[in-house]
Motif scaffolding. Structure first.
Motif, PDB file in Angstrom:
ATOM      1  N   MET A   1      56.118  29.782  95.775  1.00  0.00           N
ATOM      2  CA  MET A   1      54.850  29.094  95.496  1.00  0.00           C
ATOM      3  C   MET A   1      55.043  28.179  94.288  1.00  0.00           C
ATOM      4  O   MET A   1      55.451  28.616  93.247  1.00  0.00           O
ATOM      5  CB  MET A   1      53.775  30.141  95.195  1.00  0.00           C
ATOM      6  CG  MET A   1      52.397  29.555  94.876  1.00  0.00           C
ATOM      7  SD  MET A   1      51.687  28.614  96.203  1.00  0.00           S
ATOM      8  CE  MET A   1      50.952  29.912  97.176  1.00  0.00           C
ATOM      9  N   VAL A   2      54.783  26.867  94.451  1.00  0.00           N
ATOM     10  CA  VAL A   2      55.018  25.958  93.332  1.00  0.00           C
ATOM     11  C   VAL A   2      53.935  26.085  92.270  1.00  0.00           C
ATOM     12  O   VAL A   2      54.102  25.614  91.165  1.00  0.00           O
ATOM     13  CB  VAL A   2      55.064  24.486  93.809  1.00  0.00           C
ATOM     14  CG1 VAL A   2      56.260  24.278  94.705  1.00  0.00           C
ATOM     15  CG2 VAL A   2      53.788  24.130  94.539  1.00  0.00           C
ATOM     16  N   TRP A   3      52.806  26.692  92.615  1.00  0.00           N
ATOM     17  CA  TRP A   3      51.691  26.730  91.654  1.00  0.00           C
ATOM     18  C   TRP A   3      51.752  27.975  90.791  1.00  0.00           C
ATOM     19  O   TRP A   3      52.168  29.043  91.262  1.00  0.00           O
ATOM     20  CB  TRP A   3      50.351  26.714  92.388  1.00  0.00           C
ATOM     21  CG  TRP A   3      50.002  25.384  92.974  1.00  0.00           C
ATOM     22  CD1 TRP A   3      50.155  24.993  94.278  1.00  0.00           C
ATOM     23  CD2 TRP A   3      49.471  24.258  92.270  1.00  0.00           C
ATOM     24  NE1 TRP A   3      49.741  23.689  94.431  1.00  0.00           N
ATOM     25  CE2 TRP A   3      49.316  23.213  93.229  1.00  0.00           C
ATOM     26  CE3 TRP A   3      49.113  24.024  90.947  1.00  0.00           C
ATOM     27  CZ2 TRP A   3      48.806  21.961  92.896  1.00  0.00           C
ATOM     28  CZ3 TRP A   3      48.605  22.785  90.613  1.00  0.00           C
ATOM     29  CH2 TRP A   3      48.455  21.762  91.563  1.00  0.00           C
ATOM     30  N   GLU A   4      51.346  27.850  89.539  1.00  0.00           N
ATOM     31  CA  GLU A   4      51.172  28.996  88.637  1.00  0.00           C
ATOM     32  C   GLU A   4      49.815  28.890  87.970  1.00  0.00           C
ATOM     33  O   GLU A   4      49.302  27.783  87.789  1.00  0.00           O
ATOM     34  CB  GLU A   4      52.228  28.935  87.505  1.00  0.00           C
ATOM     35  CG  GLU A   4      53.556  29.544  87.865  1.00  0.00           C
ATOM     36  CD  GLU A   4      54.545  29.386  86.710  1.00  0.00           C
ATOM     37  OE1 GLU A   4      55.743  29.563  86.955  1.00  0.00           O
ATOM     38  OE2 GLU A   4      54.128  29.065  85.577  1.00  0.00           O
ATOM     39  N   ILE A   5      49.243  30.033  87.625  1.00  0.00           N
ATOM     40  CA  ILE A   5      47.983  29.989  86.882  1.00  0.00           C
ATOM     41  C   ILE A   5      48.327  30.307  85.432  1.00  0.00           C
ATOM     42  O   ILE A   5      49.133  31.193  85.161  1.00  0.00           O
ATOM     43  CB  ILE A   5      46.972  30.993  87.470  1.00  0.00           C
ATOM     44  CG1 ILE A   5      45.608  30.837  86.816  1.00  0.00           C
ATOM     45  CG2 ILE A   5      47.438  32.427  87.385  1.00  0.00           C
ATOM     46  CD1 ILE A   5      44.508  31.590  87.562  1.00  0.00           C
ATOM     47  N   ARG A   6      47.786  29.503  84.498  1.00  0.00           N
ATOM     48  CA  ARG A   6      48.113  29.698  83.080  1.00  0.00           C
ATOM     49  C   ARG A   6      46.827  29.694  82.268  1.00  0.00           C
ATOM     50  O   ARG A   6      45.783  29.279  82.738  1.00  0.00           O
ATOM     51  CB  ARG A   6      49.040  28.563  82.591  1.00  0.00           C
ATOM     52  CG  ARG A   6      50.401  28.600  83.276  1.00  0.00           C
ATOM     53  CD  ARG A   6      51.333  27.563  82.716  1.00  0.00           C
ATOM     54  NE  ARG A   6      52.681  27.694  83.292  1.00  0.00           N
ATOM     55  CZ  ARG A   6      53.682  26.867  82.949  1.00  0.00           C
ATOM     56  NH1 ARG A   6      53.475  25.898  82.068  1.00  0.00           N
ATOM     57  NH2 ARG A   6      54.872  27.014  83.487  1.00  0.00           N
TER      58      ARG A   6
END
Ligand code: 4DH
Length: 161
Positions: A1-6
């Motif tokens: 998954m290219v997305w991360e939550i920060r």
């Protein structure tokens, strides 16, 4: 998954980071279940331990609002009574259904959080206007408030965590 939550330290809010394009955005990426992203459960438990809550809201502004304009309408002139009537209409359509809440908030909320189905992210004491904070903390996760009023207008709140 290219997305991360920060977590944004400055705004105390989660944002979404695309590790491929190295770009960040506030809005949840379309078609991604953000609760399954890397970082999501860590952020949720961290927020909970800091006594924070998470909520979505549907705001209808009126002529007496602190900023009587929104993404929907440059100059909001409806009366507070009209705003309450409109919100009662949405409240009846929503029933207790969280999915309907997000859909109506996206379409009708006068808050810029409409782009996220009304999701305001995590917040702690002292961050939101007092009537909003008190109403949210009085709810259990999954519960909706009745109509509450702040200097921004009249709101329906759904506490989500
Ligand atoms: C507190 N907040 N968070 C966002 C937000 C959150 C996530 C993504 C985009 C915007 C917008 C706002 C905000 O203050 N919006 C105001 C309206 C408003 N007034 C509020 C008072 C209490 C809680 C939420 C509220 N939203 C505006 O757009 O005029």
């Amino acid at each position: 998954m290219v997305w991360e939550i920060r977590m944004s330290q400055s705004r105390g809010m989660a944002y979404y980071f695309n590790t491929e394009t190295k770009t960040a955005q506030w809005e949840p990426p379309a078609g991604v279940d953000v609760n399954s992203l890397p970082g999501a459960d860590y952020l949720a438990s961290a927020a909970k331990t800091q006594g924070q809550v998470r909520a979505s809201h549907l705001l209808v502004k009126h002529s007496g609002s602190r900023r009587p304009s929104s993404w929907k309408e440059d100059n909001i002139t409806r009366s507070k009574a009209e705003a309450e009537d409109i919100l009662r209409g949405y409240q009846a359509q929503i029933g207790g259904d969280a999915a309907k809440f997000a859909a109506l908030a996206q379409q009708h909320s006068d808050c810029s959080s409409h782009a996220r189905g009304g999701d305001l992210g995590w917040f702690g004491p002292g961050q939101m206007q007092r009537p909003f904070e008190e109403a949210t903390y009085a709810l259990q996760p999954g519960q909706m408030s009745d109509i509450i009023s702040t200097e921004s207008g009249v709101h329906l709140i759904l506490r989500t965590a």
